[in-house]
Every structure is written in C-alpha cells, then in structure tokens.
Motif scaffolding. Sequence first.
Motif, PDB file in Angstrom:
ATOM      1  N   GLY A 179      -1.847 -20.228  15.654  1.00 46.69           N
ATOM      2  CA  GLY A 179      -2.869 -19.718  16.552  1.00 46.69           C
ATOM      3  C   GLY A 179      -4.221 -19.761  15.863  1.00 46.69           C
ATOM      4  N   THR A 180      -4.982 -18.697  15.979  1.00 43.84           N
ATOM      5  CA  THR A 180      -6.254 -18.593  15.264  1.00 43.84           C
ATOM      6  C   THR A 180      -5.984 -18.096  13.849  1.00 43.84           C
ATOM      7  OG1 THR A 180      -7.428 -18.050  17.316  1.00 43.84           O
ATOM      8  CG2 THR A 180      -8.534 -17.518  15.237  1.00 43.84           C
ATOM      9  N   PRO A 181      -6.236 -18.918  12.815  1.00 41.83           N
ATOM     10  CA  PRO A 181      -5.961 -18.477  11.438  1.00 41.83           C
ATOM     11  C   PRO A 181      -6.704 -17.186  11.121  1.00 41.83           C
ATOM     12  CG  PRO A 181      -6.388 -20.836  11.493  1.00 41.83           C
ATOM     13  CD  PRO A 181      -6.741 -20.309  12.858  1.00 41.83           C
ATOM     14  N   ARG A 182      -5.992 -16.230  10.542  1.00 39.94           N
ATOM     15  CA  ARG A 182      -6.581 -14.920  10.277  1.00 39.94           C
ATOM     16  C   ARG A 182      -5.815 -14.235   9.149  1.00 39.94           C
ATOM     17  NH1 ARG A 182      -3.011 -14.812  14.332  1.00 39.94           N
ATOM     18  NH2 ARG A 182      -1.792 -12.942  14.799  1.00 39.94           N
ATOM     19  N   ILE A 183      -6.383 -13.139   8.646  1.00 40.76           N
ATOM     20  CA  ILE A 183      -5.766 -12.381   7.563  1.00 40.76           C
ATOM     21  C   ILE A 183      -5.340 -11.017   8.098  1.00 40.76           C
ATOM     22  CG2 ILE A 183      -5.995 -11.497   5.223  1.00 40.76           C
ATOM     23  CD1 ILE A 183      -6.344 -14.539   5.438  1.00 40.76           C
ATOM     24  N   GLN A 184      -4.085 -10.657   7.827  1.00 34.89           N
ATOM     25  CA  GLN A 184      -3.570  -9.341   8.197  1.00 34.89           C
ATOM     26  C   GLN A 184      -3.352  -8.527   6.927  1.00 34.89           C
ATOM     27  OE1 GLN A 184       0.570  -9.284   9.208  1.00 34.89           O
ATOM     28  NE2 GLN A 184       0.424  -7.433  10.460  1.00 34.89           N
ATOM     29  N   VAL A 185      -3.784  -7.281   6.929  1.00 37.76           N
ATOM     30  CA  VAL A 185      -3.511  -6.353   5.825  1.00 37.76           C
ATOM     31  C   VAL A 185      -2.557  -5.289   6.343  1.00 37.76           C
ATOM     32  CG1 VAL A 185      -4.487  -4.674   4.221  1.00 37.76           C
ATOM     33  CG2 VAL A 185      -5.736  -6.790   4.732  1.00 37.76           C
ATOM     34  N   ILE A 186      -1.408  -5.148   5.685  1.00 40.39           N
ATOM     35  CA  ILE A 186      -0.405  -4.174   6.118  1.00 40.39           C
ATOM     36  C   ILE A 186       0.158  -3.472   4.881  1.00 40.39           C
ATOM     37  CG2 ILE A 186       1.413  -5.943   6.198  1.00 40.39           C
ATOM     38  CD1 ILE A 186       2.516  -4.390   8.680  1.00 40.39           C
ATOM     39  N   ASN A 187       0.329  -2.159   4.969  1.00 39.62           N
ATOM     40  CA  ASN A 187       0.617  -1.345   3.785  1.00 39.62           C
ATOM     41  C   ASN A 187       1.941  -0.603   3.890  1.00 39.62           C
ATOM     42  OD1 ASN A 187      -2.097  -1.843   2.696  1.00 39.62           O
ATOM     43  ND2 ASN A 187      -2.780  -0.513   4.352  1.00 39.62           N
ATOM     44  N   THR A 188       2.508  -0.296   2.715  1.00 39.78           N
ATOM     45  CA  THR A 188       3.703   0.534   2.637  1.00 39.78           C
ATOM     46  C   THR A 188       3.699   1.270   1.302  1.00 39.78           C
ATOM     47  OG1 THR A 188       6.110   0.546   3.013  1.00 39.78           O
ATOM     48  CG2 THR A 188       5.231  -1.225   1.636  1.00 39.78           C
ATOM     49  N   TYR A 189       4.759   2.021   1.065  1.00 42.29           N
ATOM     50  CA  TYR A 189       4.850   2.853  -0.147  1.00 42.29           C
ATOM     51  C   TYR A 189       6.283   2.808  -0.650  1.00 42.29           C
ATOM     52  CZ  TYR A 189       4.449   6.970  -3.183  1.00 42.29           C
ATOM     53  OH  TYR A 189       4.447   7.813  -4.255  1.00 42.29           O
ATOM     54  N   ARG A 190       6.461   2.883  -1.957  1.00 36.90           N
ATOM     55  CA  ARG A 190       7.797   2.966  -2.540  1.00 36.90           C
ATOM     56  C   ARG A 190       7.860   4.137  -3.503  1.00 36.90           C
ATOM     57  NH1 ARG A 190       8.420   0.220   1.095  1.00 36.90           N
ATOM     58  NH2 ARG A 190       9.482  -1.799   1.295  1.00 36.90           N
ATOM     59  N   ASP A 191       8.908   4.992  -3.322  1.00 38.65           N
ATOM     60  CA  ASP A 191       9.064   6.169  -4.173  1.00 38.65           C
ATOM     61  C   ASP A 191      10.290   6.017  -5.072  1.00 38.65           C
ATOM     62  OD1 ASP A 191      11.294   6.656  -2.558  1.00 38.65           O
ATOM     63  OD2 ASP A 191      10.285   8.223  -1.389  1.00 38.65           O
ATOM     64  N   LYS A 192      10.650   7.080  -5.768  1.00 39.51           N
ATOM     65  CA  LYS A 192      11.747   7.023  -6.738  1.00 39.51           C
ATOM     66  C   LYS A 192      13.092   6.733  -6.072  1.00 39.51           C
ATOM     67  CE  LYS A 192       9.467  10.113 -10.033  1.00 39.51           C
ATOM     68  NZ  LYS A 192       9.510  11.440 -10.711  1.00 39.51           N
ATOM     69  N   VAL A 193      13.281   7.228  -4.862  1.00 43.96           N
ATOM     70  CA  VAL A 193      14.529   6.954  -4.127  1.00 43.96           C
ATOM     71  C   VAL A 193      14.641   5.465  -3.817  1.00 43.96           C
ATOM     72  CG1 VAL A 193      15.805   7.387  -1.991  1.00 43.96           C
ATOM     73  CG2 VAL A 193      14.650   9.274  -3.166  1.00 43.96           C
ATOM     74  N   ASP A 194      13.545   4.841  -3.410  1.00 45.14           N
ATOM     75  CA  ASP A 194      13.530   3.398  -3.134  1.00 45.14           C
ATOM     76  C   ASP A 194      13.853   2.603  -4.391  1.00 45.14           C
ATOM     77  OD1 ASP A 194      12.673   3.595  -0.380  1.00 45.14           O
ATOM     78  OD2 ASP A 194      10.679   4.081  -1.128  1.00 45.14           O
ATOM     79  N   ILE A 195      13.289   3.037  -5.515  1.00 41.83           N
ATOM     80  CA  ILE A 195      13.515   2.334  -6.775  1.00 41.83           C
ATOM     81  C   ILE A 195      14.988   2.410  -7.173  1.00 41.83           C
ATOM     82  CG2 ILE A 195      13.014   2.345  -9.254  1.00 41.83           C
ATOM     83  CD1 ILE A 195      10.183   3.376  -8.495  1.00 41.83           C
TER      84      ILE A 195
END
Length: 253
Positions: free
Chosen positions: A188-204
């Motif tokens: 489509g129209t080339p573009r940049i998406q910024v999307i965020n998340t988090y990782r804690d000790k349980v995820d690790i």
Amino acid sequence: MSNVLDHVSHSQIELFNSCPRKWEYEYIKGIKSPQNSALFLGDCYHRVLEKNFRYKMSSGEDIDIDIIGDIFEAQWDAMRDKSDINWMGESPIRLRDIGITLICEYINEIAYTITPAFVEKEIRSMIGDIPFVAKIDLIDDCGRVIDHKTSGKAYSQKDINEDMQPSAYAFALGREINYSNHVAIKKGTPRIQVINTYRDKVDIEWWYNRAYCTIQHMKSGYYPARTNSWKCSVDYCFHYGGCRKGTAVLRYV
C-alpha cells in the motif's frame, strides 16, 4: 552434536519450533535457503539504519535526508552483486524504490526522536550449558530496546505481545524491558508503524524454560518435519522436495 550446538540464537530456536526438520537442513546439514526478496529488502533496510545510528552516536545527528536515499541505493547495489536472491516474482527495481521511500520516511518521521546508546549490540549468556547469542538492533538512552522490522502489513498489539523476540532480549539483558517495534510497512502506501510492549520477570522465566526445552530437543537428534502449517509447501519451503524424498535437493521450487 556439541560442535553443532556451539551456540543458539533466537532465530534458531524459533526455526526449530516451527519445523525441526528445516532446522536440521539449515544448521546441521548446512543447506541454507536462498535469500528471498522480503529478506533482502529487510537486510538492506537494517544496514542503512545501522549506518545512520552509528553516525548519530559520533555526530549527534542523523544522516541528511537528502543523501540517505542514495546511501540505500548504494547498499542495495553492493549487496545485490554478492547475493543469490529468489525475487518471488517481484520487480527488484520497484522493491528498491520502496526501500528508499521507507528509509526516507524513517529518517524524516522517527529517527530524530531517538538518541542511541548501543547499536547492533551483541550479548552472550547461557541457557543451561549452551551459549545464547542475541544481537539487538538498538538500545536508546533510556534503556528501551528498539527492533527494526519490514513487513507487508501492520502489526497488531496481539502480535507484539505474543512475540518471543522481546522476551529473548529481556533474558539476554537480564532485566525487564520496554520494547518497541519500528515496522516499515511496504504494501500500500509505504509507512512506519511504532508499536510497543513490555517484558517482566515472569516473561523472562517462561521464555527461558521454553528455550531450555527446545535445546534439549535439539540435542536429541530427532528432527521430525512439521506438516501442519502453510509453511510446509512447495511454494514456501526451499527444502520441501528434498524433505519429501528424504534427501536435500538444491533447487528453487
């Protein structure tokens, strides 16, 4: 087996969990899939962003928007001359021009907001008795981990929340992390998406246990083909013909 598993990476672990047989072809038999057009574009894009942020670490500024496109084109031409690429029916010139648009968009819209602390940082840690090697695209001055992606479509929050890569990086760094995907969307129209998340000790901890079990399976010498996926097909797997015949056939399919 010890000489094969001198180390593992996130990509190795994910490939093995996707299809142990393909991992065997790639990492034990040494029969690598040819680079396809999407991977080639992503590789060029990553390398030019690396040049920009290394330059910024020394100069305090991004590369000028007026020349970043020329740098991308030069990178593309240099890598194309040395690469065997399966273009998957795409026009190399059109794909190159999309890459130039995306890199200019990133420099113009995103790069100025980032102060890099580390670029392409390699970290080594241990999973049991096997070294784990992670290479992180970018860590900013606030400790946020930034990973650059190219994709045909935007990511959803569910995609990034369930992605194993942020957890792998959190393990490698030995801490909870704020993680950001900067996605260069080429369709489509080339573009940049910024999307965020988090990782804690349980995820690790959860990621570590999963990776440890995967490594034990790698050591077992038992590598079944995973046939219950769209990836197991003549169109998407370079090893499909050889896998079906019980041998590795080096050909485009």
